[in-house]
Design an enzyme around this catalytic site. Structure first.
Site, short mmCIF file in Angstrom:
data_model
loop_
_atom_site.label_atom_id
_atom_site.label_comp_id
_atom_site.label_asym_id
_atom_site.label_seq_id
_atom_site.Cartn_x
_atom_site.Cartn_y
_atom_site.Cartn_z
N HIS A 1 -91.82 -31.53 0.51
CA HIS A 1 -93.17 -31.37 1.05
C HIS A 1 -93.43 -32.23 2.28
CE1 HIS A 1 -94.58 -28.95 -2.35
NE2 HIS A 1 -93.93 -29.77 -3.14
N GLU B 1 -94.35 -22.82 -2.97
CA GLU B 1 -94.61 -23.33 -4.32
C GLU B 1 -96.09 -23.08 -4.60
OE1 GLU B 1 -93.85 -27.21 -7.18
OE2 GLU B 1 -94.30 -27.52 -5.07
N HIS C 1 -93.54 -23.93 -12.78
CA HIS C 1 -94.97 -24.09 -13.09
C HIS C 1 -95.38 -22.99 -14.07
CE1 HIS C 1 -96.24 -27.42 -10.51
NE2 HIS C 1 -95.27 -27.00 -9.69
N ARG D 1 -87.51 -24.53 -32.37
CA ARG D 1 -87.90 -23.23 -32.91
C ARG D 1 -88.65 -22.37 -31.89
NH1 ARG D 1 -89.24 -26.37 -37.63
NH2 ARG D 1 -87.62 -26.12 -39.23
N ASP E 1 -84.84 -38.79 -10.04
CA ASP E 1 -85.31 -40.09 -9.54
C ASP E 1 -85.50 -41.10 -10.66
OD1 ASP E 1 -87.53 -38.93 -10.73
OD2 ASP E 1 -88.87 -39.19 -9.01
N HIS F 1 -89.26 -38.56 -12.96
CA HIS F 1 -89.63 -37.22 -13.41
C HIS F 1 -88.91 -36.78 -14.67
CE1 HIS F 1 -91.52 -36.88 -9.47
NE2 HIS F 1 -92.12 -35.78 -9.90
N ASP G 1 -88.44 -32.91 -3.98
CA ASP G 1 -89.89 -32.72 -4.15
C ASP G 1 -90.64 -33.85 -3.44
OD1 ASP G 1 -92.21 -31.47 -4.94
OD2 ASP G 1 -92.07 -32.03 -7.05
N LEU H 1 -98.06 -36.93 -12.17
CA LEU H 1 -97.02 -37.00 -11.15
C LEU H 1 -97.30 -35.95 -10.08
CD1 LEU H 1 -93.74 -37.47 -13.22
CD2 LEU H 1 -94.84 -39.14 -11.72
N ALA H 2 -97.16 -36.36 -8.82
CA ALA H 2 -97.47 -35.47 -7.69
C ALA H 2 -96.34 -35.58 -6.67
CB ALA H 2 -98.81 -35.85 -7.08
#
Length: 389
Positions: A64, A139, A205, A237, A258, A261, A284, A316-317
């Site tokens: 990004h 994304e 996502h 399951r 990293d 994540h 990312d 987390l961003a």
């Protein structure tokens, strides 16, 4: 003029060449092999890199931003700053990645990115020592609200071929990856259409169950976005989307290594499941990459960075990871060799994008994109289109 690089080792990365030689000219590899097999051409430039290791330049499918800039800014100065930063970390090619935003903002960013990629493609094999954009990774906005992460819920969209076409047109067709939740109504039709246009469709996502994920794969999805993150959890399951991603050999999958994540032990499990052929490293990375702790942006989302964690409202961003660090982490977390770890950042992402004859490999006819490494995987230099050394 032809240039000859001599090094202790070359990782193609499919092969390992001891006492290797690479000859390139006009941004293209003309010969590669051992010193015994390749005579030095008359009148060429010869560089002996001594004990260094030469590998293909790294490719980041999902990034990004960096150096204080987000790729959705779209202007030349911002993108050049990102490209210069990641080149210092061994990246020679990348996919600027959008984040869900208001559609007018997204279309405006895609227009800038598409035109930038067109201009850079016309510059020939080199890009002034900066990483080269291969195409846009979308994304969003076709993501699950339940697994949206920090993507703004008010800007998520139902999968729509018409809306995708608007985005495609804005980017002048320079879209190469689409992340989508396959369980959403309309997703299967869009997956089929994106694949028809040559776009790599990546599952992500997503709150898909096993059957929904498998239908997405049958429709044409063949990759997975930041595996484990923003996905339905794996249960013994209720295998869900991860049951498909981890077991289907026809699906490649990327991961953010990293140590934040995904726990290192789970990284090890992932690598055992996908193997050296199916795993891909991504960063990312956000605009905060390469910057001190503080407040930055992911698209229009404000993020806070502290001690290597990038968050927005506690979630987390993105990350501040660099791809060379991810390669070294694979060696540390899973005990992999440098050759195999390098493959996850070179040949494998190139194969996902369908550019493996030119990128991510050292072979006759391939682009002269190299990263010069120490035996520990530390970047010593980066060569892009034959320029940089």
């Amino acid at each position: 003029m032809k240039t000859v690089l001599i090094a202790r080792e070359i990782l193609t990365p499919l092969d390992r060449i001891q006492h290797g030689v690479i000859v390139f000219e006009d941004g293209c590899v003309t010969e590669v092999g051992t010193r015994d097999c390749i005579p030095t051409p008359h009148g060429c430039r010869v560089l002996d890199l001594k004990d260094a290791i030469i590998a293909p330049g790294f490719i980041d499918l999902h990034i990004h931003g960096g150096a204080g800039h987000d790729v959705m800014e779209g202007d030349d100065a911002a993108l050049e700053a990102v490209e210069s930063l990641i080149a210092r970390h061994g990246v020679t090619s990348y996919c600027p990645t959008t984040v869900t935003a208001a559609m007018d903002v997204t279309l405006g960013s895609l227009g800038k990115l598409g035109r930038f990629i067109e201009r850079m493609a016309s510059h020939g094999p080199a890009n002034n020592g900066r990483a080269r954009p291969l195409g846009v990774h979308l994304e969003g906005p076709f993501l699950s609200d339940a697994r949206r992460g920090v993507h703004p819920p008010n800007h998520l969209q139902a999968p729509s071929i018409d809306l995708f076409h608007q985005m495609w047109t804005a980017a002048i067709g320079r879209v190469c990856v689409l992340t989508i939740a396959p369980e959403l109504p309309g997703a299967l039709e869009l997956i089929h259409e994106a694949k028809r246009r040559g776009v790599v469709v990546s599952l992500g996502h997503s709150n898909a169950d096993l059957c929904e994920a498998q239908r997405g794969i049958s429709a044409g999805a063949r990759h997975a976005t930041h595996t484990f993150n923003a996905m339905r959890n794996l249960d013994h399951r209720d295998a869900g989307i991860l049951g498909s991603v981890l077991t289907r050999k026809c699906v490649t999958a990327d991961i953010i290594v990293d140590g934040v994540h995904v726990d290192p032990s789970v990284v090890d499990l992932f690598l055992r499941a996908k193997g050296v052929e199916g795993a891909v490293l991504i960063t990312d990375a956000t605009s905060a990459t390469g910057m001190p702790d503080g407040t930055y942006h992911l698209g229009n989302i404000q993020v806070e960075v502290k001690d290597g964690r990038c968050t927005s409202n506690g979630k987390l961003a993105g990350s501040v990871l660099t791809l060379d660090r991810a390669v070294r982490n694979v060696m540390d977390f899973a005990g992999w060799t440098l050759q195999n770890a390098v493959r996850l950042a070179t040949y494998n992402p190139a194969r996902v994008l369908g550019v493996e004859k030119k990128k991510g490999i050292i072979a006759t006819g391939a682009d002269a994109d190299f990263v010069i490494l120490s035996s520990k995987g530390e970047v010593m230099n980066t060569v892009i289109g034959g320029i940089g050394i």
